[in-house]
Design a protein around this motif. Structure first.
Motif, PDB file in Angstrom:
ATOM      1  N   ARG A  40       0.680  -1.088  -0.058  1.00  0.00           N
ATOM      2  CA  ARG A  40       0.150  -0.041  -0.015  1.00  0.00           C
ATOM      3  C   ARG A  40       0.720   1.270  -0.061  1.00  0.00           C
ATOM      4  NH1 ARG A  40      -3.205  -3.131   3.579  1.00  0.00           N
ATOM      5  NH2 ARG A  40      -2.102  -2.047   5.478  1.00  0.00           N
ATOM      6  N   LEU A  41       1.994   1.333   0.781  1.00  0.00           N
ATOM      7  CA  LEU A  41       2.826   2.275   0.824  1.00  0.00           C
ATOM      8  C   LEU A  41       3.709   2.700  -0.354  1.00  0.00           C
ATOM      9  CD1 LEU A  41       3.798   4.626   2.809  1.00  0.00           C
ATOM     10  CD2 LEU A  41       5.719   2.969   3.339  1.00  0.00           C
ATOM     11  N   LEU A  42       4.028   1.625  -1.242  1.00  0.00           N
ATOM     12  CA  LEU A  42       4.512   1.510  -2.367  1.00  0.00           C
ATOM     13  C   LEU A  42       3.693   2.306  -3.501  1.00  0.00           C
ATOM     14  CD1 LEU A  42       6.963  -1.456  -2.711  1.00  0.00           C
ATOM     15  CD2 LEU A  42       7.575   0.772  -2.651  1.00  0.00           C
ATOM     16  N   THR A  43       2.410   1.675  -3.499  1.00  0.00           N
ATOM     17  CA  THR A  43       1.271   2.191  -4.381  1.00  0.00           C
ATOM     18  C   THR A  43       1.090   3.603  -4.426  1.00  0.00           C
ATOM     19  OG1 THR A  43       0.361  -0.024  -4.555  1.00  0.00           O
ATOM     20  CG2 THR A  43      -0.880   1.927  -5.031  1.00  0.00           C
ATOM     21  N   LYS A  44       1.057   4.096  -2.981  1.00  0.00           N
ATOM     22  CA  LYS A  44       0.815   5.594  -2.625  1.00  0.00           C
ATOM     23  C   LYS A  44       1.997   6.427  -3.192  1.00  0.00           C
ATOM     24  CE  LYS A  44       0.170   8.807   1.428  1.00  0.00           C
ATOM     25  NZ  LYS A  44       0.091   8.442   2.626  1.00  0.00           N
ATOM     26  N   PHE A  45       3.320   6.144  -2.973  1.00  0.00           N
ATOM     27  CA  PHE A  45       4.295   6.911  -3.352  1.00  0.00           C
ATOM     28  C   PHE A  45       4.418   6.756  -4.887  1.00  0.00           C
ATOM     29  CE2 PHE A  45       6.132   6.247   0.862  1.00  0.00           C
ATOM     30  CZ  PHE A  45       6.099   7.718   1.352  1.00  0.00           C
ATOM     31  N   ARG A  46       3.918   5.825  -5.471  1.00  0.00           N
ATOM     32  CA  ARG A  46       3.959   5.668  -7.030  1.00  0.00           C
ATOM     33  C   ARG A  46       3.075   6.482  -7.751  1.00  0.00           C
ATOM     34  NH1 ARG A  46       5.510  -0.511  -7.174  1.00  0.00           N
ATOM     35  NH2 ARG A  46       7.562  -0.899  -6.948  1.00  0.00           N
ATOM     36  N   GLY A  47       2.018   6.947  -6.731  1.00  0.00           N
ATOM     37  CA  GLY A  47       0.964   7.689  -7.501  1.00  0.00           C
ATOM     38  C   GLY A  47      -0.126   6.901  -8.092  1.00  0.00           C
TER      39      GLY A  47
END
Length: 51
Positions: free
Chosen positions: A39-46
């Motif tokens: 979830r965190l990676l998805t958030k940072f990747r936009g």
């Protein structure tokens, strides 16, 4: 002056670093922790934006 890489290597060889590494490995195997990381990676990747 020691580089940051040297400092990290020294920490990982210490007993405190060994404990931290073991804890990180245990958390990495936990499915809940893996989901949080995704979830965190998805958030940072936009990705996953909702308007």
């Amino acid at each position: 002056m020691a580089s940051i890489v040297d400092r990290i290597k020294r920490l990982l060889r210490s007993p405190q670093g060994q404990k931290a590494r073991a804890r990180a490995e245990r958390l990495a195997r936990d499915p809940r922790t893996q989901a949080k990381a995704r979830r965190l990676l998805t958030k940072f990747r936009g990705g996953g934006r909702r308007y």
